[in-house]
Design a protein around this motif. Structure first.
Motif, PDB file in Angstrom:
ATOM      1  N   TYR A 233     -45.288   7.018 -82.802  1.00 36.63           N
ATOM      2  CA  TYR A 233     -44.885   8.424 -82.851  1.00 36.63           C
ATOM      3  C   TYR A 233     -43.371   8.586 -82.838  1.00 36.63           C
ATOM      4  O   TYR A 233     -42.823   9.410 -83.573  1.00 36.63           O
ATOM      5  CB  TYR A 233     -45.513   9.199 -81.684  1.00 36.63           C
ATOM      6  N   THR A 234     -42.694   7.821 -82.000  1.00 41.25           N
ATOM      7  CA  THR A 234     -41.241   7.932 -81.893  1.00 41.25           C
ATOM      8  C   THR A 234     -40.577   7.597 -83.220  1.00 41.25           C
ATOM      9  O   THR A 234     -39.668   8.301 -83.666  1.00 41.25           O
ATOM     10  CB  THR A 234     -40.704   7.014 -80.777  1.00 41.25           C
ATOM     11  N   LYS A 235     -41.051   6.542 -83.877  1.00 45.04           N
ATOM     12  CA  LYS A 235     -40.477   6.149 -85.169  1.00 45.04           C
ATOM     13  C   LYS A 235     -40.668   7.248 -86.212  1.00 45.04           C
ATOM     14  O   LYS A 235     -39.736   7.595 -86.935  1.00 45.04           O
ATOM     15  CB  LYS A 235     -41.113   4.845 -85.657  1.00 45.04           C
TER      16      LYS A 235
ATOM     17  N   GLY B 208     -46.834  16.190 -79.727  1.00 48.07           N
ATOM     18  CA  GLY B 208     -47.893  17.175 -79.948  1.00 48.07           C
ATOM     19  C   GLY B 208     -47.845  17.770 -81.348  1.00 48.07           C
ATOM     20  O   GLY B 208     -48.887  17.977 -81.981  1.00 48.07           O
ATOM     21  N   ASP B 209     -46.626  18.058 -81.830  1.00 49.34           N
ATOM     22  CA  ASP B 209     -46.467  18.568 -83.197  1.00 49.34           C
ATOM     23  C   ASP B 209     -46.989  17.548 -84.210  1.00 49.34           C
ATOM     24  O   ASP B 209     -47.695  17.896 -85.155  1.00 49.34           O
ATOM     25  CB  ASP B 209     -44.999  18.867 -83.510  1.00 49.34           C
ATOM     26  N   LEU B 210     -46.630  16.290 -83.987  1.00 51.59           N
ATOM     27  CA  LEU B 210     -47.054  15.225 -84.888  1.00 51.59           C
ATOM     28  C   LEU B 210     -48.568  15.018 -84.821  1.00 51.59           C
ATOM     29  O   LEU B 210     -49.219  14.834 -85.849  1.00 51.59           O
ATOM     30  CB  LEU B 210     -46.304  13.933 -84.566  1.00 51.59           C
ATOM     31  N   VAL B 211     -49.131  15.099 -83.636  1.00 50.37           N
ATOM     32  CA  VAL B 211     -50.581  14.957 -83.486  1.00 50.37           C
ATOM     33  C   VAL B 211     -51.307  16.045 -84.267  1.00 50.37           C
ATOM     34  O   VAL B 211     -52.328  15.776 -84.916  1.00 50.37           O
ATOM     35  CB  VAL B 211     -50.984  14.958 -81.994  1.00 50.37           C
ATOM     36  N   SER B 212     -50.791  17.274 -84.265  1.00 56.62           N
ATOM     37  CA  SER B 212     -51.461  18.342 -85.013  1.00 56.62           C
ATOM     38  C   SER B 212     -51.424  18.065 -86.523  1.00 56.62           C
ATOM     39  O   SER B 212     -52.375  18.377 -87.233  1.00 56.62           O
ATOM     40  CB  SER B 212     -50.873  19.708 -84.677  1.00 56.62           C
TER      41      SER B 212
END
Length: 146
Positions: free
Chosen positions: A6-8, A107-111
């Motif tokens: 996620y960080t990358k 959370g934004d990326l998960v959505s």
């Protein structure tokens, strides 16, 4: 699915200055578009359709691809603070554009990933998140499912 760093991905998106990011499904058909719209509606995604910037009921049909008319349709899907839009540029690729500045947390990326997984499950086709491009097949994706 492989483990996502996620960080990358968030760091890559933060470098996307001045352009949009896009979710693409290549090799689509009208039936695929219909499945996507129906599936998003059934899954409870918040959607709005506009015609010449006036909101209308989400009444999906072949008319949204009519390049011969002066009518411009835009579908917007809200994911928290993000808005992903499609202007139905092509019948053979499903394309949603978003603003990378709205993707600031895991959370934004998960959505986004959940939306991509929904598209993949609806169509059994590869779904990619890429920088804004005219040729998504030639760009290294930030994310790809599967």
């Amino acid at each position: 699915m492989t483990k996502i760093n996620y960080t990358k991905v968030l760091d890559q998106l933060a470098l996307q200055v001045g352009g949009l990011i896009e979710i693409y499904v290549l090799g689509a058909s009208y039936e695929d578009w219909s499945r996507v719209i129906d599936g998003l509606r059934q899954a409870g995604y918040e959607m709005a359709l506009t015609e010449l910037e006036t909101e209308i009921p989400v009444d999906f049909g072949p008319h949204v691809f009519d390049k011969m008319s002066d009518v411009e349709y835009r579908l917007a899907i809200r994911l928290g603070c993000q808005v992903w839009t499609s202007s139905f540029y092509s019948l053979d690729s499903i394309d949603f554009q978003g603003d990378p500045r709205d993707v600031t947390s895991t959370g934004d990326l998960v959505s986004i990933i959940q939306l991509m997984m929904h598209l993949n499950e609806s169509l059994a086709k590869r779904v990619v998140l890429v920088p804004e491009t005219f040729d998504p097949g030639m760009v290294e994706p930030y994310l790809a499912i599967p």
